[in-house]
Design an enzyme around this catalytic site. Structure first.
Site, PDB file in Angstrom:
ATOM      1  N   TYR A 145      31.113  91.113   4.358  1.00  0.00           N
ATOM      2  CA  TYR A 145      30.183  89.985   4.268  1.00  0.00           C
ATOM      3  C   TYR A 145      28.942  90.116   5.147  1.00  0.00           C
ATOM      4  O   TYR A 145      28.062  89.258   5.087  1.00  0.00           O
ATOM      5  CB  TYR A 145      30.916  88.678   4.598  1.00  0.00           C
ATOM      6  N   ASN A 181      28.215  78.829  -3.349  1.00  0.00           N
ATOM      7  CA  ASN A 181      29.147  79.914  -3.048  1.00  0.00           C
ATOM      8  C   ASN A 181      30.443  79.217  -2.691  1.00  0.00           C
ATOM      9  O   ASN A 181      30.616  78.741  -1.568  1.00  0.00           O
ATOM     10  CB  ASN A 181      28.653  80.787  -1.899  1.00  0.00           C
ATOM     11  N   ASP A 195      35.149  71.440 -13.039  1.00  0.00           N
ATOM     12  CA  ASP A 195      34.871  70.184 -13.731  1.00  0.00           C
ATOM     13  C   ASP A 195      33.724  69.422 -13.070  1.00  0.00           C
ATOM     14  O   ASP A 195      32.903  68.807 -13.759  1.00  0.00           O
ATOM     15  CB  ASP A 195      36.131  69.321 -13.792  1.00  0.00           C
ATOM     16  N   HIS A 212      27.489  84.992  -4.612  1.00  0.00           N
ATOM     17  CA  HIS A 212      28.536  85.644  -3.815  1.00  0.00           C
ATOM     18  C   HIS A 212      27.885  86.733  -2.984  1.00  0.00           C
ATOM     19  O   HIS A 212      27.099  87.529  -3.508  1.00  0.00           O
ATOM     20  CB  HIS A 212      29.627  86.238  -4.705  1.00  0.00           C
ATOM     21  N   ILE A 213      28.211  86.769  -1.711  1.00  0.00           N
ATOM     22  CA  ILE A 213      27.632  87.754  -0.799  1.00  0.00           C
ATOM     23  C   ILE A 213      28.105  89.155  -1.148  1.00  0.00           C
ATOM     24  O   ILE A 213      27.321  90.098  -1.180  1.00  0.00           O
ATOM     25  CB  ILE A 213      27.974  87.376   0.657  1.00  0.00           C
ATOM     26  N   SER A 214      29.396  89.291  -1.416  1.00  0.00           N
ATOM     27  CA  SER A 214      29.949  90.604  -1.777  1.00  0.00           C
ATOM     28  C   SER A 214      29.958  90.755  -3.296  1.00  0.00           C
ATOM     29  O   SER A 214      29.852  89.765  -4.031  1.00  0.00           O
ATOM     30  CB  SER A 214      31.371  90.756  -1.230  1.00  0.00           C
TER      31      SER A 214
END
Length: 145
Positions: A23, A74, A87, A100-102
């Site tokens: 990360y 995220n 939902d 998403h960081i990765s």
């Protein structure tokens, strides 16, 4: 002025300490400062929030939905497990960017499924914390800023 909600889920408050090889070394506090500076540069407002509580994330998404405001989300591990979060995101009428960081697609199999991606305007994955800034720039541009 456009208000963008940046919502970070479980474990993201541990950025810089938790698995820095995955990360990166940027802390959540540093990420928030980067986002806030970029928002000023892009001529928009941004609020950055983080919680390990699914209930809190749902509340923030509901507030954004009710206000018609865009979201950069995220959701961390809840991305792969939470139908409730999915939902809530279905109620968003403004653009919603999943970040998403990765690169979740290069990791464990269970991370490759997202309940959120089919609802998202776009998905940015694997570009580190720069993914948030790219999402913010996109939202500023489509808002005409």
């Amino acid at each position: 002025m456009t208000m963008v909600n940046i919502i970070n889920g479980p474990n993201l408050g541990r950025l810089g300490r938790r698995e820095p090889d995955v990360y990166g070394s940027t802390t959540h506090e540093q990420l928030s400062a980067l986002i806030e500076r970029a928002a000023v540069e892009f001529g928009i407002k941004a609020v950055v929030r983080q919680s390990d509580s699914e209930s809190q994330l749902l509340d923030w998404i509901h507030l954004a939905a009710d206000a018609g405001e865009p979201v950069i989300l995220n959701a961390g591990g809840l991305t792969h497990t939470s139908v409730a979060l999915r939902d809530a995101c279905a109620e968003l009428s403004a653009p919603f960017i999943e970040v998403h960081i990765s690169n979740v697609h290069a990791r464990e199999e269970f991370r490759r499924h997202s309940y959120l991606s089919p609802l998202a305007t776009g998905v940015i994955t694997g570009l580190g914390v720069q993914g948030y800034l790219l999402a913010l720039r996109y939202l500023a541009e489509i808002a005409g800023n």
